[in-house]
Design an enzyme around this catalytic site. Structure first.
Site, PDB file in Angstrom:
ATOM      1  N   THR A  28      -4.173 -21.778 -18.414  1.00 35.27           N
ATOM      2  CA  THR A  28      -5.687 -22.139 -17.880  1.00 35.27           C
ATOM      3  C   THR A  28      -5.972 -23.569 -18.539  1.00 35.27           C
ATOM      4  O   THR A  28      -5.443 -24.153 -19.469  1.00 35.27           O
ATOM      5  CB  THR A  28      -6.716 -21.280 -18.753  1.00 35.27           C
ATOM      6  OG1 THR A  28      -6.258 -19.828 -18.302  1.00 35.27           O
ATOM      7  CG2 THR A  28      -8.127 -21.700 -18.479  1.00 35.27           C
ATOM      8  N   THR A  31      -4.915 -29.588 -17.241  1.00 33.91           N
ATOM      9  CA  THR A  31      -3.524 -29.868 -16.955  1.00 33.91           C
ATOM     10  C   THR A  31      -2.658 -28.925 -16.169  1.00 33.91           C
ATOM     11  O   THR A  31      -1.990 -29.230 -14.977  1.00 33.91           O
ATOM     12  CB  THR A  31      -2.831 -30.112 -18.430  1.00 33.91           C
ATOM     13  OG1 THR A  31      -3.820 -30.995 -19.119  1.00 33.91           O
ATOM     14  CG2 THR A  31      -1.624 -30.955 -18.344  1.00 33.91           C
ATOM     15  N   ASP A  85       1.300 -23.554 -19.586  1.00 29.74           N
ATOM     16  CA  ASP A  85       0.036 -23.503 -20.366  1.00 29.74           C
ATOM     17  C   ASP A  85      -0.332 -24.739 -20.735  1.00 29.74           C
ATOM     18  O   ASP A  85       0.591 -25.602 -21.302  1.00 29.74           O
ATOM     19  CB  ASP A  85      -0.275 -22.286 -20.947  1.00 29.74           C
ATOM     20  CG  ASP A  85      -1.673 -21.953 -21.116  1.00 29.74           C
ATOM     21  OD1 ASP A  85      -1.804 -20.844 -21.563  1.00 29.74           O
ATOM     22  OD2 ASP A  85      -2.568 -22.665 -20.789  1.00 29.74           O
ATOM     23  N   ALA A  87      -2.632 -26.981 -24.068  1.00 39.34           N
ATOM     24  CA  ALA A  87      -2.803 -26.873 -25.324  1.00 39.34           C
ATOM     25  C   ALA A  87      -4.059 -28.034 -25.485  1.00 39.34           C
ATOM     26  O   ALA A  87      -4.093 -28.945 -25.037  1.00 39.34           O
ATOM     27  CB  ALA A  87      -1.593 -27.178 -26.228  1.00 39.34           C
ATOM     28  N   ASP A  88      -4.873 -27.510 -26.767  1.00 40.13           N
ATOM     29  CA  ASP A  88      -5.531 -28.700 -27.327  1.00 40.13           C
ATOM     30  C   ASP A  88      -5.041 -29.493 -28.335  1.00 40.13           C
ATOM     31  O   ASP A  88      -5.320 -30.419 -28.452  1.00 40.13           O
ATOM     32  CB  ASP A  88      -6.932 -28.018 -27.815  1.00 40.13           C
ATOM     33  CG  ASP A  88      -7.479 -27.319 -26.539  1.00 40.13           C
ATOM     34  OD1 ASP A  88      -7.988 -27.908 -25.917  1.00 40.13           O
ATOM     35  OD2 ASP A  88      -7.625 -25.831 -26.638  1.00 40.13           O
ATOM     36  N   LYS A  98      -4.602 -23.620 -29.162  1.00 34.30           N
ATOM     37  CA  LYS A  98      -5.315 -23.416 -27.765  1.00 34.30           C
ATOM     38  C   LYS A  98      -6.962 -22.763 -27.825  1.00 34.30           C
ATOM     39  O   LYS A  98      -7.299 -22.390 -28.962  1.00 34.30           O
ATOM     40  CB  LYS A  98      -4.362 -22.451 -26.864  1.00 34.30           C
ATOM     41  CG  LYS A  98      -3.248 -23.277 -26.616  1.00 34.30           C
ATOM     42  CD  LYS A  98      -2.067 -22.380 -26.127  1.00 34.30           C
ATOM     43  CE  LYS A  98      -2.722 -21.682 -24.484  1.00 34.30           C
ATOM     44  NZ  LYS A  98      -3.318 -22.837 -23.859  1.00 34.30           N
ATOM     45  N   GLY A  99      -7.488 -22.717 -26.545  1.00 33.75           N
ATOM     46  CA  GLY A  99      -8.682 -21.983 -26.472  1.00 33.75           C
ATOM     47  C   GLY A  99     -10.030 -22.934 -26.147  1.00 33.75           C
ATOM     48  O   GLY A  99     -10.918 -22.578 -26.124  1.00 33.75           O
ATOM     49  N   GLY A 101     -10.553 -23.944 -23.374  1.00 37.73           N
ATOM     50  CA  GLY A 101     -11.040 -22.958 -22.118  1.00 37.73           C
ATOM     51  C   GLY A 101     -11.617 -21.846 -22.488  1.00 37.73           C
ATOM     52  O   GLY A 101     -11.969 -20.974 -21.435  1.00 37.73           O
ATOM     53  N   GLU A 107      -4.171 -15.932 -22.662  1.00 33.13           N
ATOM     54  CA  GLU A 107      -3.112 -16.550 -22.721  1.00 33.13           C
ATOM     55  C   GLU A 107      -2.022 -16.463 -23.672  1.00 33.13           C
ATOM     56  O   GLU A 107      -0.734 -16.324 -23.191  1.00 33.13           O
ATOM     57  CB  GLU A 107      -3.632 -18.166 -23.218  1.00 33.13           C
ATOM     58  CG  GLU A 107      -4.390 -18.750 -21.869  1.00 33.13           C
ATOM     59  CD  GLU A 107      -5.050 -20.062 -22.499  1.00 33.13           C
ATOM     60  OE1 GLU A 107      -5.304 -20.443 -23.702  1.00 33.13           O
ATOM     61  OE2 GLU A 107      -5.294 -21.023 -21.717  1.00 33.13           O
TER      62      GLU A 107
HETATM   63  O1  DER Z   1      -7.947 -23.175 -23.040  1.00 33.27           O
HETATM   64  C1  DER Z   1      -6.813 -23.522 -23.184  1.00 33.27           C
HETATM   65  O2  DER Z   1      -5.870 -23.053 -23.971  1.00 33.27           O
HETATM   66  C2  DER Z   1      -6.378 -24.655 -22.455  1.00 33.27           C
HETATM   67  O3  DER Z   1      -4.918 -24.567 -22.049  1.00 33.27           O
HETATM   68  C3  DER Z   1      -6.581 -26.092 -23.154  1.00 33.27           C
HETATM   69  O4  DER Z   1      -6.085 -25.820 -24.537  1.00 33.27           O
HETATM   70  C4  DER Z   1      -6.177 -27.160 -22.350  1.00 33.27           C
HETATM   71  O5  DER Z   1      -7.019 -27.540 -21.518  1.00 33.27           O
HETATM   72  P1  DER Z   1      -6.726 -29.057 -20.782  1.00 33.27           P
HETATM   73  O6  DER Z   1      -5.331 -29.114 -20.224  1.00 33.27           O
HETATM   74  O7  DER Z   1      -7.810 -29.148 -19.824  1.00 33.27           O
HETATM   75  O8  DER Z   1      -6.987 -29.964 -21.834  1.00 33.27           O
END
Ligand code: DER
Length: 229
Positions: A28, A31, A85, A87-88, A98-99, A101, A107
């Site tokens: 999610t 990216t 996936d 990551a932040d 993460k999180g 979103g 995830e």
């Molecule tokens: O919500 C999430 O975990 C997303 O993967 C987030 O951590 C990364 O979102 P981005 O690629 O839009 O920065």
């Protein structure tokens, strides 16, 4: 926009790792959205075939349908070959926050199950220490929000209820819960904190991903050209 360029390049690089006949965890965020798009492109061109996706959110589901990636569920498969996936934050041990979103619960299920978990980030996500640039998201069942926030404050965190932007009131997750974003002075032991937070009654899942990442693909722009390493 150099960040968009980095996200596109790193999404493309991740999509290139997907082999025919595999089961793919679809992450999610913005990216991973590019990775999903490029997986769809590779399916359309015939470069790969016979893949099925496991979405980690309604967002991933919508994108997979848009780009023609067939979907399945965890009831129908006995493994996940690769998960891609975002990551932040990514620390030097490849542990993650993460999180961003509000999707970290599904995830973590998919990413942890995957035989190969590939993280796709722009270089701005790399940190020395988790929690230094991003608040830690925690999914909480609504009836327990107040005691959970109290318990988190006792741990030294500063919890804030995540409010919607184009939705009045708190953000509601794909599971129907709420999200608390927590500022910690410093997260010295992510493995410990992940367990402690998840042990608070009412907490469903937190955004610390410890010991699950296999590969980190980083988009970087050098002299205007995107690099992935
Ligand atoms: O919500 C999430 O975990 C997303 O993967 C987030 O951590 C990364 O979102 P981005 O690629 O839009 O920065």
């Amino acid at each position: 926009d150099p960040v968009k360029l980095m996200k596109q390049e790193v999404g493309k690089a991740a999509a290139a790792l997907v082999e025919s006949g595999t089961i793919v965890g679809l992450g999610t965020g913005s990216t991973t959205a590019y990775a999903i798009q490029y997986i769809g492109d590779r399916l359309k061109s015939g470069e790969i075939k016979d893949i099925v996706g496991i979405p980690t959110s309604f967002q991933a589901e919508v994108l997979a349908k848009e780009y023609g990636i067939p979907l399945t569920t965890l009831d129908a498969v006995d493994h996940i070959d690769i998960a891609i996936d975002g990551a932040d934050e990514v620390d030097p041990n490849k542990n993650l926050i993460k999180g961003g979103g509000a999707a970290h619960t599904r995830e973590k299920v998919v990413d942890a199950l995957a035989n190969k978990f590939v993280v796709v980030v722009d270089s701005g996500k790399l940190v020395e220490r988790l929690g230094s640039t991003f608040k830690l998201p925690v999914e909480v069942i609504p009836m327990a929000i107040t005691p959970v926030m109290r318990a988190i404050a006792k741990l030294g965190g500063k919890p804030e209820l995540r409010m919607g932007i184009r939705k009045a009131g708190p953000v509601i997750t794909d599971q129907g819960n709420m999200v608390v974003d927590v500022t910690f002075d410093s997260i010295d032991n992510p493995a410990e904190l992940e367990k402690t937070l998840n042990n608070i009654p009412g907490v469903l899942e937190n955004g610390l991903f410890v010991g699950v990442t296999d590969v980190v693909l980083v988009g970087e722009v050098k002299d205007g050209k995107p690099l992935v390493y």
